[in-house]
Design a protein around this motif. Structure first.
Motif, PDB file in Angstrom:
ATOM      1  N   GLU A  94     -57.001   3.419 -10.780  1.00 11.28           N
ATOM      2  CA  GLU A  94     -58.334   2.923 -11.149  1.00 11.28           C
ATOM      3  C   GLU A  94     -58.759   3.407 -12.529  1.00 11.28           C
ATOM      4  N   TRP A  95     -58.040   4.374 -13.089  1.00  9.11           N
ATOM      5  CA  TRP A  95     -58.327   4.832 -14.455  1.00  9.11           C
ATOM      6  C   TRP A  95     -57.700   3.922 -15.510  1.00  9.11           C
ATOM      7  N   HIS A  96     -56.689   3.162 -15.135  1.00 13.39           N
ATOM      8  CA  HIS A  96     -55.927   2.403 -16.128  1.00 13.39           C
ATOM      9  C   HIS A  96     -56.818   1.466 -16.939  1.00 13.39           C
ATOM     10  N   GLU A  97     -57.665   0.721 -16.259  1.00 10.82           N
ATOM     11  CA  GLU A  97     -58.474  -0.277 -16.969  1.00 10.82           C
ATOM     12  C   GLU A  97     -59.396   0.358 -18.002  1.00 10.82           C
ATOM     13  N   PRO A  98     -60.166   1.413 -17.673  1.00  9.91           N
ATOM     14  CA  PRO A  98     -60.998   2.023 -18.717  1.00  9.91           C
ATOM     15  C   PRO A  98     -60.183   2.680 -19.833  1.00  9.91           C
ATOM     16  N   ILE A  99     -59.035   3.234 -19.498  1.00 13.20           N
ATOM     17  CA  ILE A  99     -58.184   3.830 -20.539  1.00 13.20           C
ATOM     18  C   ILE A  99     -57.675   2.749 -21.481  1.00 13.20           C
ATOM     19  N   PHE A 100     -57.176   1.644 -20.920  1.00 11.03           N
ATOM     20  CA  PHE A 100     -56.662   0.561 -21.756  1.00 11.03           C
ATOM     21  C   PHE A 100     -57.779  -0.060 -22.597  1.00 11.03           C
TER      22      PHE A 100
END
Length: 350
Positions: A94-100
């Protein structure tokens, strides 16, 4: 060797090296820290930001049998089970989207390493521009086929792989649909010693496989990465942390922001310095002819007078005849009067 394109970057010998900041598990279980790493990497000049996509369950079994324990004496992760290591290091999906999103906003290309089909399909939903294959997965033929079938560029670490295994992975991915790929020389020890890095493998890989090559660098500092550029690296991946003292799974062999900025700067300098084959003075060096030696009139000379060791000298600047003609000129007569300080030229001789 054809260039390849990842996102908005061209990769090839005619372009600055493509520099990847690898976060791995250095987020220390904090999304805020992960986003801070993104910002720091962008400020340091990274062109891309890479994470890893897995869960402990997709990597291994929750077991403390001997096979699943890390027994490397003195190693960074000695005493942990594989499951415990990946539980500590993994980046929640669930962190991937904000990181990207943060990467893209700051002008970096975000991508990841998938470790199985579920992580690959998840990354597809995020619109990544390329995929990385880790050294320990470069023999996972089923995974390689699935990733290659997406038709996106692949960056593949070759750590531990034999020449035959590299040949096989290249054959597999090209047959499965990947037309653009980079092979990274990688030493799969953490940290890697300079003596065990063998950078001369980089031009060998390029010549054998006719593809873009680079370095996944686990050595301390930036020296190996800078040297790799001279050997043909067009892609460099280096682990990144905010502060090694704060710990993190990979922090011991990761660069801090100031060091990463030096990596970007010095690899770019190394690439620019390679240039082409150039012999003789360049345009920029023409003004330095003043500091070369040549043959000048050292005393006033009358027309018809003979040149002697007393009235001509080899001195700076370099606007006269070359010093190699000095002995040949002795005894020659002058066509006209020449004041001291005249550079000698052939048209002045009788």
């Amino acid at each position: 060797m054809k260039d390849i394109t990842i996102g908005n970057r061209r990769i090839g010998s005619g372009h600055p090296p493509f520099i990847i900041a690898e976060m791995s598990g250095n987020h220390n279980h904090s999304l805020d820290r992960a986003l801070e790493l993104v910002g720091a990497a962008a400020r340091a000049g990274a062109h891309a930001f890479k994470i890893q996509t897995y869960t402990p369950e997709t990597m291994t079994l929750q077991s403390k049998q001997k096979d699943f324990m890390i027994l490397d004496e003195g190693g960074l992760w000695t005493g942990k089970s594989l499951y415990e290591l990946y539980q500590e290091a993994y980046t929640p999906w669930e962190w991937h989207e904000p990181i990207f999103a943060a990467c893209r906003e700051l002008g970096m290309i975000p991508f990841s390493t998938p470790f199985d089909e579920t992580s690959l399909e998840f990354l597809e939903t995020l619109g990544v521009d390329c995929y990385k294959i880790a050294s320990f997965e470069n023999i996972d033929i089923p995974l390689l086929k699935k990733v290659a079938a997406k038709g996106k560029p692949m960056i593949i670490s070759t750590g531990m792989a034999s020449l035959g295994e590299i040949e096989q992975l290249v054959e597999v991915i090209t047959e499965a649909g990947c037309q653009e790929y980079v092979l990274l020389k990688c030493t799969s020890s953490y940290p890697a010693s300079p003596e065990n890095t063998n950078l001369n493998t980089i031009p060998y890989l390029r010549d054998v496989f006719h593809c873009q090559v680079g370095l996944s660098d686990h050595t301390l500092g930036v020296g190996a990465a800078v040297a790799s550029v001279a050997l043909g690296s067009t892609v460099i991946e280096k682990h990144f942390t905010l502060d090694r003292k704060e710990g993190g799974v990979d922090s011991a062999f990761s660069l801090e922001p100031e060091e990463f900025a030096a990596l970007v700067r010095e690899t770019d300098t190394a690439w620019k310095a390679l240039g082409g084959v150039a012999i003789g003075p360049t345009k920029a060096e023409e003004k330095s002819l003043q500091f070369r030696r040549s043959i000048y009139v050292a005393k006033d000379i009358k027309a018809g007078e003979v040149l002697t060791r007393d009235n001509i000298r080899v001195i700076r600047p370099g606007y006269g005849l070359a010093p190699k003609y000095y002995e040949m000129l002795l005894g020659k007569q002058m066509r006209r009067d020449l004041p001291m300080g005249t550079p000698l030229s052939w048209d002045l001789l009788l």
